[in-house]
Design an enzyme around this catalytic site. Structure first.
Site, PDB file in Angstrom:
ATOM      1  N   ASP A 133      22.453 160.032 -35.104  1.00 51.11           N
ATOM      2  CA  ASP A 133      21.173 159.836 -35.771  1.00 51.11           C
ATOM      3  C   ASP A 133      20.040 160.583 -35.082  1.00 51.11           C
ATOM      4  O   ASP A 133      19.220 161.255 -35.729  1.00 51.11           O
ATOM      5  CB  ASP A 133      20.854 158.341 -35.849  1.00 51.11           C
ATOM      6  CG  ASP A 133      19.648 158.049 -36.722  1.00 51.11           C
ATOM      7  OD1 ASP A 133      18.514 158.255 -36.241  1.00 51.11           O
ATOM      8  OD2 ASP A 133      19.828 157.627 -37.871  1.00 51.11           O
ATOM      9  N   TRP A 162      19.011 157.238 -40.537  1.00 53.31           N
ATOM     10  CA  TRP A 162      20.071 158.007 -41.205  1.00 53.31           C
ATOM     11  C   TRP A 162      21.410 157.316 -41.068  1.00 53.31           C
ATOM     12  O   TRP A 162      22.247 157.385 -41.972  1.00 53.31           O
ATOM     13  CB  TRP A 162      20.083 159.434 -40.662  1.00 53.31           C
ATOM     14  CG  TRP A 162      18.714 160.022 -40.684  1.00 53.31           C
ATOM     15  CD1 TRP A 162      18.024 160.583 -39.643  1.00 53.31           C
ATOM     16  CD2 TRP A 162      17.817 160.063 -41.804  1.00 53.31           C
ATOM     17  NE1 TRP A 162      16.768 160.969 -40.040  1.00 53.31           N
ATOM     18  CE2 TRP A 162      16.609 160.654 -41.366  1.00 53.31           C
ATOM     19  CE3 TRP A 162      17.912 159.642 -43.127  1.00 53.31           C
ATOM     20  CZ2 TRP A 162      15.519 160.844 -42.209  1.00 53.31           C
ATOM     21  CZ3 TRP A 162      16.818 159.835 -43.970  1.00 53.31           C
ATOM     22  CH2 TRP A 162      15.652 160.424 -43.514  1.00 53.31           C
ATOM     23  N   ASP A 163      21.649 156.640 -39.956  1.00 52.86           N
ATOM     24  CA  ASP A 163      22.853 155.810 -39.852  1.00 52.86           C
ATOM     25  C   ASP A 163      22.865 154.733 -40.933  1.00 52.86           C
ATOM     26  O   ASP A 163      23.894 154.477 -41.572  1.00 52.86           O
ATOM     27  CB  ASP A 163      22.907 155.132 -38.477  1.00 52.86           C
ATOM     28  CG  ASP A 163      23.471 156.029 -37.398  1.00 52.86           C
ATOM     29  OD1 ASP A 163      24.272 156.918 -37.728  1.00 52.86           O
ATOM     30  OD2 ASP A 163      23.125 155.840 -36.222  1.00 52.86           O
ATOM     31  N   LEU A 164      21.726 154.076 -41.108  1.00 46.59           N
ATOM     32  CA  LEU A 164      21.661 152.989 -42.082  1.00 46.59           C
ATOM     33  C   LEU A 164      21.853 153.521 -43.498  1.00 46.59           C
ATOM     34  O   LEU A 164      22.619 152.948 -44.285  1.00 46.59           O
ATOM     35  CB  LEU A 164      20.318 152.263 -41.967  1.00 46.59           C
ATOM     36  CG  LEU A 164      19.990 151.683 -40.595  1.00 46.59           C
ATOM     37  CD1 LEU A 164      18.640 150.984 -40.613  1.00 46.59           C
ATOM     38  CD2 LEU A 164      21.074 150.715 -40.140  1.00 46.59           C
TER      39      LEU A 164
END
Length: 377
Positions: A133, A162-164
């Protein structure tokens, strides 16, 4: 409680860190049987901070609630074959992973044995390069417009956005593939690159188009909201709040709440500014904020909150994580008491989705290899 939406769906998760575990958690909270596959001794993210006083990862237990866990020696062909057999013989199965290092567990290998398998692979970059991320943030421009205007250095966001987003994209893609499999019997290979998620979002929100078709250069603006009006203020007794004004109606209500209607009418007439326009409010935000700041500085928080709430202004006070449990924010139906080994009883979230008026209660995250016997028997 009604039957869970994904009851009967087996998900095999071979992953670590944020995005793919979040995908598995999202599916588990809707009733899927999510089996987390880890190497012997546990995945490397089992010790990631924050930790409980007993040393248990609160991060790991939070992202892996309600899953089952098996520990297998993935360094050996025999261990990988064991996991492949589990996938092939589990009935219609979904696989989510963030590694392509195991040849027996690729889509090509699994679909050769079971054509209806659904397989999702998360990559760092679309060209096969590695990324997480924070490196994706650096590559896509966002840290250069985050933070105070006077600070020249880039600021990475503490939230791994961005991970989420990638985790939720994966869950959406897997459910779409499952729908097609139910209709046609076909399997699916899904690939998602973390960097692509960030670039696509920057494009969808207009950031990239602005850079291509205008000569505007986005800069840092602190807590101002680009293109509209929003800013933070401190009340007379030292409480910090944020307000947001999106529409002409919001603007009129804010002026009524603060008693500044006549003041801004006089300013509009003398300076030739139409404050009812969103662009004008952004362009003249410092002038607006100077007057609003005076009102907040002489108004105690309780009185300010009453005025803002009474006029349905978009606002909120800033609260620390430590304040949230004391404020009653965890007392609603989103949370339930969970007794997690190594952590103890605490309020833990259910799924934000409400299905037929209810949500599944959270269940503890599993220990290393806790379900080897029942899953691999």
């Amino acid at each position: 409680m009604p039957e869970a939406l994904l009851a009967g769906l087996r998900v095999v998760e071979i992953s670590s860190y944020v995005a793919t575990p979040l995908c598995g958690l999202t599916l588990a909270q809707l009733g899927a049987d999510v089996v987390r596959v880890e190497p012997l001794g546990g995945a490397p993210d089992r010790t990631r901070w924050p930790l409980s006083d007993e040393g248990t990862s609160l991060y790991w237990t939070g992202l892996n609630k309600g899953k089952r866990a098996i520990a297998v020696d993935l360094a050996t062909a025999g261990g990988r074959e064991r996991v492949a057999d589990l996938i092939v013989h589990s009935g219609p199965c979904v696989v989510v992973t963030n590694t392509d290092r195991h040849p027996e567990l690729t889509y090509e290998a699994l679909s050769a044995r079971r054509p209806d398998v659904i397989h999702a692979l998360l990559e760092g970059r679309a060209d096969g390069g590695g990324a997480v991320d924070y490196t994706v943030q650096a590559a896509t421009g966002f840290p250069l417009i985050t933070g105070p205007a006077a600070l020249p250095a880039p600021v990475n966001h503490v939230l791994p956005a961005w991970d989420l987003a990638a985790g939720l994209y994966l869950a959406t893609g897997l459910l779409a593939a499952e729908r097609r499999r139910l209709q046609t019997g076909r399997g699916t290979s899904l690939r998602l690159a973390l960097e692509d998620v960030a670039l696509a979002t920057a494009g969808n929100l207009g950031y990239l188009a602005e850079a291509q078709v205008t000569d505007h250069e986005r800069t840092k603006s602190g807590n101002d909201i680009y293109g509209t009006y929003g800013r933070d203020f401190t009340t007379a007794d030292g409480v910090r709040v944020v307000i947001v004004v999106l529409t002409e109606r919001h603007w009129a209500k804010l002026l009524t709440a603060t008693g500044l209607t006549d003041t801004f009418a006089a300013l509009a007439a003398s300076l030739g500014i139409d404050f009812t326009g969103e662009a004008a409010r952004y362009d003249h935000r410092d002038l607006i904020s100077a007057l609003l700041a005076q009102w907040f500085e002489r108004t105690p928080f309780a009185k300010a909150a009453e005025a803002l709430e009474g006029h349905r202004i978009l606002w909120q006070r800033y609260r620390t994580f430590a304040e949230l449990p004391r404020s009653g924010a965890l007392d609603g139906e989103l949370f339930a008491t969970l007794d997690q080994p190594g952590v103890g009883p605490h309020r833990a979230p259910k799924s934000p989705l409400v299905v037929d008026g209810t949500r599944l209660d959270p269940r503890p995250a599993p220990g290393i290899g806790e379900h080897n016997a029942e899953v691999l028997a």
